[in-house]
Design a protein around this motif. Structure first.
Motif, short mmCIF file in Angstrom:
data_model
loop_
_atom_site.label_atom_id
_atom_site.label_comp_id
_atom_site.label_asym_id
_atom_site.label_seq_id
_atom_site.Cartn_x
_atom_site.Cartn_y
_atom_site.Cartn_z
N ASP A 217 1.05 -1.27 -0.04
CA ASP A 217 0.04 0.02 0.02
C ASP A 217 0.94 1.10 -0.13
N ARG A 218 2.15 1.29 -0.44
CA ARG A 218 2.82 2.35 -0.59
C ARG A 218 2.24 3.66 -1.23
N GLN A 219 2.49 4.61 -0.65
CA GLN A 219 2.06 5.96 -1.45
C GLN A 219 3.21 6.73 -1.99
N GLY A 220 3.19 7.39 -2.86
CA GLY A 220 4.25 8.31 -3.34
C GLY A 220 3.62 9.46 -4.30
N VAL A 221 4.69 10.15 -4.82
CA VAL A 221 4.46 11.39 -5.64
C VAL A 221 5.10 11.17 -7.01
N ILE A 222 4.22 11.53 -8.07
CA ILE A 222 4.48 11.22 -9.40
C ILE A 222 5.56 12.62 -9.85
N VAL A 223 6.93 12.11 -10.05
CA VAL A 223 7.87 13.25 -10.45
C VAL A 223 8.12 13.35 -11.83
N GLY A 224 7.48 12.62 -12.79
CA GLY A 224 7.78 12.70 -14.08
C GLY A 224 7.20 11.43 -14.95
N ASN A 225 7.44 11.48 -16.04
CA ASN A 225 7.06 10.38 -17.16
C ASN A 225 8.22 9.42 -17.23
N GLY A 226 7.60 8.26 -17.35
CA GLY A 226 8.57 7.30 -17.98
C GLY A 226 8.41 6.89 -19.38
N SER A 227 8.02 5.94 -19.54
CA SER A 227 7.65 5.57 -21.08
C SER A 227 6.42 6.15 -21.52
N PRO A 228 5.84 6.05 -22.54
CA PRO A 228 4.38 6.42 -22.81
C PRO A 228 3.23 5.97 -22.01
N SER A 229 3.55 4.82 -21.36
CA SER A 229 2.36 4.03 -20.61
C SER A 229 2.86 4.13 -18.93
N SER A 230 4.16 4.76 -18.74
CA SER A 230 4.36 4.68 -17.36
C SER A 230 4.79 5.93 -16.78
N TRP A 231 4.77 6.03 -15.27
CA TRP A 231 5.17 7.20 -14.77
C TRP A 231 6.15 7.04 -13.64
N ARG A 232 7.07 8.17 -13.37
CA ARG A 232 8.15 7.94 -12.57
C ARG A 232 7.51 8.26 -11.07
N ILE A 233 7.74 7.28 -10.13
CA ILE A 233 7.23 7.57 -8.74
C ILE A 233 8.28 7.66 -7.73
N LYS A 234 8.12 8.63 -6.86
CA LYS A 234 9.09 8.77 -5.73
C LYS A 234 8.15 8.34 -4.51
N PHE A 235 8.41 7.19 -3.92
CA PHE A 235 7.36 6.24 -2.94
C PHE A 235 8.12 7.12 -1.58
N ASP A 236 7.15 7.27 -0.68
CA ASP A 236 7.51 7.98 0.63
C ASP A 236 8.81 7.34 1.27
N GLU A 237 8.83 5.88 1.20
CA GLU A 237 9.71 5.38 2.25
C GLU A 237 11.00 4.97 1.29
N ARG A 238 11.15 5.35 0.17
CA ARG A 238 12.32 4.96 -0.68
C ARG A 238 13.04 6.17 -1.32
N LYS A 239 14.22 6.09 -1.37
CA LYS A 239 15.15 7.21 -1.70
C LYS A 239 15.17 7.02 -3.31
N THR A 240 15.10 5.95 -4.14
CA THR A 240 15.08 5.90 -5.54
C THR A 240 13.70 6.18 -6.13
N ILE A 241 13.73 6.64 -7.39
CA ILE A 241 12.53 6.79 -8.18
C ILE A 241 12.26 5.54 -8.97
N GLN A 242 11.09 5.15 -9.06
CA GLN A 242 10.62 3.79 -9.52
C GLN A 242 9.82 4.13 -10.77
N ALA A 243 9.92 3.59 -11.98
CA ALA A 243 9.05 3.76 -13.14
C ALA A 243 7.87 2.56 -12.84
N ILE A 244 6.46 3.16 -13.01
CA ILE A 244 5.49 2.07 -12.66
C ILE A 244 4.71 2.42 -13.99
N HIS A 245 3.74 1.18 -14.40
CA HIS A 245 2.96 1.22 -15.52
C HIS A 245 1.78 2.04 -14.87
N GLN A 246 0.94 2.83 -15.72
CA GLN A 246 -0.20 3.71 -15.43
C GLN A 246 -1.12 2.76 -14.84
#
Length: 91
Positions: free
Chosen positions: A34-63
């Motif tokens: 149930d992690r939450q985070g903030v969208i920090v940018g676009n990944g590929s055309p169908s994904s977003w780059r997310i900065k999860f609250d508990e993580r230091k790195t940014i993860q690309a996740i499918h929309q």
């Protein structure tokens, strides 16, 4: 020709939005839970780059694996009261 399901499309995601893993996302990637985070940018055309609250790195996740987090109704009422109170003090 539009389907009936087209009118029920999920809200659109955007940079700066708070998101969490959707039901489908939790099924496909249970380690995110149930992690939450903030969208920090676009990944590929169908994904977003997310900065999860508990993580230091940014993860690309499918929309399809993301959903918007709606703030609790109580916090919305506080924000509305503050904005109306500040407007009332200004003539």
């Amino acid at each position: 020709m539009k389907n009936a399901d087209d009118s029920k499309s999920p809200p659109r995601l955007f940079r700066g939005a708070r998101v969490r893993m959707s039901r489908l996302g939790r099924e496909r990637h249970p380690k995110y839970g149930d992690r939450q985070g903030v969208i920090v940018g676009n990944g590929s055309p169908s994904s977003w780059r997310i900065k999860f609250d508990e993580r230091k790195t940014i993860q690309a996740i499918h929309q399809d694996y993301l959903e918007l987090v709606t703030p609790p109704a109580a916090s919305l009422q506080v924000v509305q009261r503050r904005s109306s109170a500040s407007g009332a003090s200004n003539p």
